[in-house]
Scaffold this motif. Structure first.
Motif, PDB file in Angstrom:
ATOM      1  N   LEU A   1       0.842  -1.202   0.000  1.00  0.00           N
ATOM      2  CA  LEU A   1       0.000   0.000   0.000  1.00  0.00           C
ATOM      3  C   LEU A   1       0.881   1.258   0.000  1.00  0.00           C
ATOM      4  CD1 LEU A   1      -2.992   0.811   0.076  1.00  0.00           C
ATOM      5  CD2 LEU A   1      -2.810   0.961   2.566  1.00  0.00           C
TER       6      LEU A   1
ATOM      7  N   HIS B   1       2.191   1.774  -3.431  1.00  0.00           N
ATOM      8  CA  HIS B   1       1.093   2.190  -4.303  1.00  0.00           C
ATOM      9  C   HIS B   1       0.754   3.668  -4.090  1.00  0.00           C
ATOM     10  CE1 HIS B   1      -2.605   1.566  -6.680  1.00  0.00           C
ATOM     11  NE2 HIS B   1      -3.117   2.468  -5.855  1.00  0.00           N
ATOM     12  N   LEU B   2       0.766   4.119  -2.845  1.00  0.00           N
ATOM     13  CA  LEU B   2       0.347   5.495  -2.552  1.00  0.00           C
ATOM     14  C   LEU B   2       1.488   6.496  -2.746  1.00  0.00           C
ATOM     15  CD1 LEU B   2      -1.936   4.852   0.571  1.00  0.00           C
ATOM     16  CD2 LEU B   2      -2.637   5.208  -1.814  1.00  0.00           C
TER      17      LEU B   2
ATOM     18  N   GLU C   1     -13.603   1.039  -2.356  1.00  0.00           N
ATOM     19  CA  GLU C   1     -12.372   1.102  -3.133  1.00  0.00           C
ATOM     20  C   GLU C   1     -11.158   0.723  -2.273  1.00  0.00           C
ATOM     21  OE1 GLU C   1     -12.043   4.828  -5.339  1.00  0.00           O
ATOM     22  OE2 GLU C   1      -9.878   4.413  -5.492  1.00  0.00           O
ATOM     23  N   ALA C   2     -11.145   1.215  -1.035  1.00  0.00           N
ATOM     24  CA  ALA C   2     -10.035   0.887  -0.127  1.00  0.00           C
ATOM     25  C   ALA C   2     -10.022  -0.602   0.199  1.00  0.00           C
ATOM     26  CB  ALA C   2     -10.160   1.708   1.157  1.00  0.00           C
TER      27      ALA C   2
ATOM     28  N   GLN D   1     -11.010  -3.033  -1.781  1.00  0.00           N
ATOM     29  CA  GLN D   1     -10.485  -3.769  -2.931  1.00  0.00           C
ATOM     30  C   GLN D   1      -8.983  -3.570  -3.099  1.00  0.00           C
ATOM     31  OE1 GLN D   1     -13.856  -1.964  -5.332  1.00  0.00           O
ATOM     32  NE2 GLN D   1     -13.501  -3.850  -6.473  1.00  0.00           N
ATOM     33  N   LEU D   2      -8.543  -2.317  -2.922  1.00  0.00           N
ATOM     34  CA  LEU D   2      -7.121  -2.024  -3.091  1.00  0.00           C
ATOM     35  C   LEU D   2      -6.278  -2.786  -2.064  1.00  0.00           C
ATOM     36  CD1 LEU D   2      -4.883  -0.365  -4.511  1.00  0.00           C
ATOM     37  CD2 LEU D   2      -5.173   1.350  -2.714  1.00  0.00           C
ATOM     38  N   THR D   3      -6.707  -2.746  -0.798  1.00  0.00           N
ATOM     39  CA  THR D   3      -5.939  -3.411   0.260  1.00  0.00           C
ATOM     40  C   THR D   3      -5.862  -4.909   0.007  1.00  0.00           C
ATOM     41  OG1 THR D   3      -6.700  -1.723   1.790  1.00  0.00           O
ATOM     42  CG2 THR D   3      -5.760  -3.706   2.768  1.00  0.00           C
TER      43      THR D   3
ATOM     44  N   ARG E   1      -5.943  -6.381  -2.845  1.00  0.00           N
ATOM     45  CA  ARG E   1      -5.062  -6.680  -3.980  1.00  0.00           C
ATOM     46  C   ARG E   1      -3.595  -6.406  -3.708  1.00  0.00           C
ATOM     47  NH1 ARG E   1      -8.844  -4.147  -7.265  1.00  0.00           N
ATOM     48  NH2 ARG E   1      -7.375  -2.425  -7.342  1.00  0.00           N
ATOM     49  N   VAL E   2      -3.281  -5.295  -3.030  1.00  0.00           N
ATOM     50  CA  VAL E   2      -1.849  -4.970  -2.878  1.00  0.00           C
ATOM     51  C   VAL E   2      -1.230  -5.482  -1.581  1.00  0.00           C
ATOM     52  CG1 VAL E   2      -1.999  -2.972  -4.418  1.00  0.00           C
ATOM     53  CG2 VAL E   2      -2.171  -2.631  -1.938  1.00  0.00           C
TER      54      VAL E   2
ATOM     55  N   MET F   1      -5.583   6.746   2.210  1.00  0.00           N
ATOM     56  CA  MET F   1      -5.351   6.873   0.762  1.00  0.00           C
ATOM     57  C   MET F   1      -5.426   8.330   0.303  1.00  0.00           C
ATOM     58  SD  MET F   1      -7.499   3.493  -0.430  1.00  0.00           S
ATOM     59  CE  MET F   1      -7.769   4.018  -2.129  1.00  0.00           C
TER      60      MET F   1
END
Ligand SMILES: *Cc1c(COP(=O)(O)O)cnc(C)c1O
Length: 406
Positions: free
Chosen positions: A76, A79-80, A346-347, A349-351, A353-354, A371
């Motif tokens: 994360l 990514h950020l 969205e958070a 799904q992102l968490t 995946r990454v 985020m």
């Protein structure tokens, strides 16, 4: 409104009357007063008793799995592209969230008080499951009050509670949600004063509940503070947690309240936006009033009627907030921000995946705020997000939101 004077310490509340400034207190029926006073007295003895502390410590370690890890979320963070993000891993606890911390503490208090029966209220069912869990472990009969609407939409948790030996009583009053279940539990308590212990699930209710729930949950912040000092050699710049009733948040925040360089952010459920009524942002869009025995910020309509909140995340769906948060809000020490359903999704799904971690939707609200702010921070800065629970319980909700079939 005038801001209250800044205290020397933010960690000394509540006062003798159970007040955090103008918030908190014990607004209960006269018949409940002796019980509340008895609970307060027993709690005051228990919290300094080495034997009580040792038993709680032992269970926390060997039953709940503490200490929970402070994990550097490298995926994360990359990514950020800003500050370093750490997760406090309450999702790794037995039963999958921070709720076990409070339930273990309170069941030991019930035992110490010689109570014979446990009652609890639950909304999404997470606190009901945690209560039924400790009741099973200690051999107590347990009754869980749950709004009829919630019983229908949370059937896996209802089944879990039954497997654990608890009786689930659906409450049809009102809209059949958490607020109604809490009222019913209070009614049961008044009727069965002698033998019953009421195990409240968040840092709300009449004094001393907000204080004792906070103290049981403060293990989160106490550990996180020591862990970040060990892992990074300094305190974080920002700490973030989601606020339903506020127990995981106050648990993380409290040990940091007097670290004035640590920015503290609580995240409310912004639902579908603060303009309408489909949210649960009592501090950003509510007004002070009295509910469940304490004075605090509440979702109310123009006539002062308590409104049912909305959130994608059932655990944030409480129309009030613990009184200490209301005080921290007004004093300016803690900043409270809303996050919308879509942002949390969205958070989530992102968490997943990454990081390879499926967070609870409640926790995803806190991550969603990270985020927003992390990319604007420097790479040597540090943000701790409380990962209050795991998201396995939420996969059906998420599938629904994404228009997918499981
Ligand atoms: C219940 C719950 C919450 C919200 O409750 P608080 O008392 O505000 O902590 C947050 N996260 C998870 C995972 C929960 O189960």
């Amino acid at each position: 409104m005038n801001k209250p004077a800044m205290p020397n310490s933010f960690r000394t509340g509540p006062d003798e009357q159970g007040m955090f400034g103008i918030f908190g207190g014990r607004f209960v029926a006269e018949t409940l007063m002796p019980l509340i006073l008895d609970l307060e007295e027993q709690w005051n003895k228990a919290k300094t008793d080495p034997e009580f502390k040792a038993e709680l410590q032992n269970l926390s370690t060997h039953y709940a799995g503490r200490p929970s890890k402070l994990y550097f979320a490298e995926g994360l963070t990359k990514h950020l592209g800003g500050a370093k993000v750490y997760f406090k891993r309450e999702d790794l606890n037995h039963t999958g969230s921070h709720k076990i911390n409070n339930c273990l503490g309170q069941i030991l208090l019930a035992k110490r008080m010689g109570k014979k029966r446990i009652i609890a209220e639950t909304g999404a069912g997470q606190h009901g499951v945690a209560s039924a869990t400790v009741a099973a472990r200690f051999g107590y009969p347990c009754v869980v009050y749950m709004g009829a609407t919630d019983v229908a939409r949370q059937s896996p948790n209802v089944f879990r509670m039954k497997l654990l030996g608890a009786e689930v009583r659906p409450v049809t009053a009102g809209h059949g949600t958490l607020k109604d279940a809490m009222n019913e539990a209070l009614r049961d308590w008044v009727t069965n004063v002698e033998d019953t212990y009421y195990l409240i699930g968040t840092a709300a209710g009449p004094h001393p509940y907000p204080e004792l729930v906070r103290d049981f949950q403060s293990v989160i912040g106490t550990e996180a503070r020591a862990q970040i000092l060990e892992q990074e050699g300094r305190l974080p710049d920002v700490i973030i947690a989601a606020v339903g009733g506020g127990s995981n948040a106050i648990g993380l925040f409290h040990p940091f309240l007097d670290d004035k360089d640590v920015r503290i952010i609580g995240i409310e459920a912004g639902g579908r936006g603060l303009d309408g009524i489909e949210h649960c942002a009592s501090m950003n869009a509510g007004k002070p009033g009295v509910l469940h025995g304490n004075r605090t910020y509440l979702l109310q309509n123009a006539d002062g009627q308590i409104m049912d909140g909305h959130s994608i995340s059932a655990g944030l769906d409480y129309p009030g907030v613990g009184p200490e948060h209301s005080w921290l809000r007004d004093s300016g020490r803690v900043q409270y921000e809303p996050i919308l359903d879509d942002e949390a999704l969205e958070a989530f799904q992102l968490t997943t995946r990454v990081e390879g971690i499926i967070p609870a939707l409640e926790s995803a609200h806190a991550i969603a705020h990270a985020m927003k702010i992390v990319p604007k921070m420097d790479k040597d800065q540090i943000v701790i997000v409380n990962l209050s629970g795991r998201g396995d319980k939420d996969v059906h909700t998420v599938a629904n939101m994404l228009g997918m079939e499981i």
